[in-house]
Design an enzyme around this catalytic site. Structure first.
Site, PDB file in Angstrom:
ATOM      1  N   LEU A  42       0.802  -1.238   0.157  1.00  0.00           N
ATOM      2  CA  LEU A  42       0.589   0.567   0.328  1.00  0.00           C
ATOM      3  C   LEU A  42       0.846   1.004   0.350  1.00  0.00           C
ATOM      4  CD1 LEU A  42      -3.014   0.770   0.357  1.00  0.00           C
ATOM      5  CD2 LEU A  42      -2.334   0.910   2.605  1.00  0.00           C
ATOM      6  N   HIS A 272     -16.573  -0.292   3.016  1.00  0.00           N
ATOM      7  CA  HIS A 272     -16.805   0.945   1.662  1.00  0.00           C
ATOM      8  C   HIS A 272     -18.255   0.867   0.572  1.00  0.00           C
ATOM      9  CE1 HIS A 272     -12.508   0.781   0.978  1.00  0.00           C
ATOM     10  NE2 HIS A 272     -12.745  -0.930   0.193  1.00  0.00           N
ATOM     11  N   LYS A 365     -15.678 -10.450  -6.506  1.00  0.00           N
ATOM     12  CA  LYS A 365     -14.042 -10.698  -7.562  1.00  0.00           C
ATOM     13  C   LYS A 365     -14.615 -11.528  -8.436  1.00  0.00           C
ATOM     14  CE  LYS A 365     -10.943  -9.098  -3.675  1.00  0.00           C
ATOM     15  NZ  LYS A 365     -10.106  -7.321  -4.077  1.00  0.00           N
TER      16      LYS A 365
END
Ligand code: BG6
Length: 797
Positions: A42, A272, A365
């Site tokens: 990240l 999210h 996914k």
């Protein structure tokens, strides 16, 4: 008057200038940024770039910075990694190459790598910062610690910072934490308590990087700036449905140890998509710049969420996942992961604004495309008299009306806000949003791009750069507070629990998924549109398919048994209940139906609510077979289940609904309140002979039925119609119809579903009438009819 106006303007200008000075003064000084996990994925991909951006934006404004990249890696190795990352940083598009090289060199000079492992290392870092600040004659204003490390490392790092690396008095501390914050409500609470012992809530910045995405960050301002147009539209009268979607083409390879623990719900939906849901659904505060008001409104929206149930979701898993898990986690070939990599969830919000509007959350996914968006589709309530070829996109009310917050990727290739031209022309800040140029041939959500007012950011910015700047400016409303986090886990944990043993539908991945993952909803229930491809029964090639079975008729304990696959069984039972209702109403003018609670009848209620238009609801009386001693509004109340899945969808007159009086005088099932007697009286008064037309029962794995339990031999005989009993599982206190009143019914239907019931079904098939040991074995109507409805799992195993 004229003078007064000029004077006011002057005062405002002076105030603004003063405020600017004050703010600048407050911020001026030295800031240390400590990036923990600086060599990780990240950090390399986003965080260093974000810090560079912060430096570019803020360094000229009187602050000095130093960036300390830290990790457990040895100093030499770490330095090499960091040097490469710093070399690859990019400058804003309009920066000349020479200037860019200069800026990068300055940033490199201010950045260092150091190994940070023991409390002594933290102390040494603190001393170094103090020494430098003193040496350069600066004033330290604050330290930012960015945790880009796995959550198991949080506590120890937090302890070291708190004990050895806090800045001195007068300077602030900000710690930035990355999700996951727990994997259910309990673990999130534990983590919150642990971190809370080291840091103040105000010092913590919990990142959900979707809140930094430009389009997501624009949802509230958009609603605010377009209040006038949206005021009448943003509600259940006009919104048909809302879709909140994040599709990915990548799979979880290389991350299965993380993914096994969180799955798609913990990885994406709980954070999210839930955050986006809140931004769309919450009431809009008057003042958007007040973080407190935004949070309070968000929490209110959380409180209005209808609880999720097993039937609220569909889950899938891409086929290669299992093998990846076995390889990466060294599991044997026999290991089967049940972790969903795809989920579709139907959410309802029970408040006046959103009642009845479906919110669809979906992520997965290995899907066919990468795209993220929120789509608000409005109801089409118009009829257009002219033929379609004469419809003008900006005027015709027969074209779809939608607002789309296009988060990124997909056909459009970047973020945008789209509003159908037949809705209104939206207002967006012109300094930061521009109209999207036409792309001939591009169609989005069924319409050409030209049908929309479409805006995209003037300068595309990465979410992390935006969030890092907001941390610096203490914009707490872009982060997740503890209350917000726990509210989200309260919402998701029951669904995760109910899915724990669910086998997800396998899908091949990519375009080959075809329509396998399409789903549809009815009421609060979501289901895949297509039957599964895989065989239902694992085994030799000749394993039976549902279509191989007819509804099976046999005898069970001497009474008729109907057995089928669950869907067929429920349809059959619903049909039989309807037939009994029609017949009773024809003969007596009314139908008295007593229903059980729990999970088995939910599908039946839904079927009755949705598919039986000929049902004489106006003449039906609904009674409860049993009830838990909780208030009627408690989610555990059987009446709540009836209300959620049946009553709110059909038109039964209020005075025909008879909940059990378990909550009288603010007490629950107190003997002296005589609730059982009151219910018995109501039955005797309204139901001829106290003989219900139909009683629907279930059978527990211990042989209980209604709330008559083997351990609590009450209500098995005698004169009482209604009794108070004790259940071995919580909530322990119950109210129940007695066996004698059940056996007085004209018809009793016992519904038994699921493999868990297999053993008791076998046992009960063999035993005699022994209600003390197995209350269900005492069910045999005196003169009525008993029918058993068992699905194949319960009956055949
Ligand atoms: C992360 C998830 O939070 O978000 C990942 O852990 C997911 O599984 C990623 O791939 C998606 O983010 P973005 O910004 O690429 O859409």
């Amino acid at each position: 008057m004229k003078h007064a106006g000029a004077w006011n303007m002057l005062t405002a200008a002076v105030c603004m200038a003063l405020l600017g000075c004050l703010q600048a003064q407050e911020l001026q000084g030295h800031v240390s940024v400590i990036l923990l996990g600086a060599t990780g994925d990240l950090a390399r991909k986003y965080l260093w770039q974000g810090l560079f951006q912060l430096y570019l934006e803020e360094a000229g404004k009187g602050h000095s910075f130093r960036f300390h990249g830290t990790a457990l890696t040895s100093t030499k190795q770490g330095q090499e990694v960091i040097a490469k990352v710093l070399e690859s940083l990019s400058c804003p598009r309009d920066t000349a190459p020479g200037r860019c090289a200069e800026l990068k060199a300055q940033f490199q000079q201010l950045s260092e790598y150091r190994r940070l492992k023991t409390p002594e290392d933290y102390l040494a870092l603190s001393k170094d910062i103090e020494a430098r600040v003193q040496h350069e004659g600066l004033q330290e204003v604050g330290r930012i610690f960015y945790f880009s490390v796995p959550p198991f490392a949080y506590a120890e790092i937090a302890r070291s910072i708190s004990s050895s690396c806090r800045p001195g008095p007068g300077a602030w501390l900000r710690v930035v934490l990355e999700k996951p914050f727990g994997h259910d409500h309990r673990s999130a609470q534990q983590l919150a308590a642990e971190l809370g012992s080291f840091f103040q809530e105000e010092e913590m910045y919990r990142v959900d990087h979707y809140l930094g995405k430009q389009v997501v960050a624009q949802i509230l301002p958009f609603r605010d700036q377009n209040r006038k147009a949206l005021d009448g539209l943003w509600n259940r009268h006009h919104v048909e449905r809302v879709e909140i979607i994040m599709k990915e083409t990548v799979d979880a390879e290389g991350r299965t140890s993380f993914y096994e623990e969180y799955g798609v719900i913990g990885d994406v939906l709980q954070n999210h998509l839930t955050e986006i849901l809140m931004l769309v659904a919450m009431e809009l505060p008057l003042n958007l710049s007040s973080s407190e008001a935004v949070l309070e409104h968000k929490l209110q929206a959380f409180r209005a969420l209808r609880g999720l149930q097993r039937g609220s979701a569909v889950v899938g898993q891409y086929q290669a996942y299992r093998g990846q898990v076995r390889r990466e986690l060294q599991k044997p070939d026999s290991f089967h992961s049940l972790t969903p990599t795809f989920a579709g969830v139907l959410v309802h919000i029970d408040n006046l604004r959103w009642e009845g509007v479906p919110f669809i959350l979906m992520s997965g996914k290995a899907l066919d495309e990468r795209v993220g968006y929120v789509r608000i589709l409005f109801k089409d309530q118009a009829y257009c008299a002219q033929s379609e070829k004469r419809w003008v996109p900006a005027q015709s009310h027969c074209l779809p009306q939608q607002i789309i917050f296009y988060i990124g990727h997909g056909e459009l290739g970047g973020p945008a806000v789209l509003v159908s031209r037949n809705l209104f022309r939206p207002s967006l800040p012109s300094a930061s949003w521009k109209e999207v140029e036409g792309q001939p041939g591009l169609r989005l959500f069924g319409r050409p791009l030209s049908d929309y007012y479409a805006y995209s950011p003037v300068r595309e910015q990465d979410a992390y750069s935006i969030l890092i700047s907001r941390i610096f400016h203490r914009r707490k409303d872009s982060f997740i507070t503890m209350e917000n986090l726990l509210a989200s886990w309260v919402f998701w944990t029951p669904l995760l629990d109910s899915l724990a043993h669910e086998v997800p539908r396998l899908y091949p991945g990519g375009a080959e998924n075809g329509h396998l993952l399409d789903f549809e909803f009815s009421g609060s229930h979501l289901s895949f549109s297509q039957p599964p491809l895989e065989q239902l029964v694992l085994g030799p090639d000749s394993a039976p398919m549902p279509s191989d079975f007819q509804v099976l008729r046999a005898k069970y304990r001497g009474s008729p048994l109907i057995s089928a696959w669950p869907e067929e069984l429920i349809a059959r039972l619903a049909g039989d209940i309807e037939a009994a209702a029609v017949q009773a109403v024809k003969r007596f003018g009314k139908f008295h139906l007593a229903l059980s609670g729990g999970s088995s009848p939910v599908a039946l209620f839904q079927q009755l609510a949705m598919g039986h238009y000929g049902f004489p609801w106006a003449h039906t009386h609904l009674w409860l077979v049993d009830e838990r001693c909780v208030p009627l509004w408690d989610p555990e109340s059987n009446f709540q289940g009836l209300q959620a899945h049946l009553l709110q969808h059909v038109r039964v007159p209020y005075y025909n609904v008879h909940p059990m009086p378990v909550h009288r005088r603010q007490r629950l099932c107190a003997e002296e309140d005589q609730g059982a007697q009151a219910y018995a009286e109501e039955i005797s008064t309204l139901v001829t002979n106290s003989s219900f037309d139909l009683v629907l029962l279930g059978m527990g794995t211990d042989g209980h039925t209604a709330s008559l339990f083997p351990q609590s031999p009450v209500g098995l005989d005698g004169k009482q119609l209604v009794v108070l009993t004790t259940s071995p599982s919580s909530p322990h206190r119950r109210m129940s119809l007695s066996l004698p009143v059940i056996n007085r019914a004209h018809k009793v239907a016992v519904l038994v579903m699921g493999r868990m019931k297999r053993e008791i079904a076998m046992l009960v098939s063999r035993v005699g009438r022994e209600p003390r040991k197995w209350p269900i074995s005492g069910v045999l109507p005196d003169s009525g009819q008993l029918v058993w409805y068992m699905d194949y799992d319960a009956f055949l195993g």
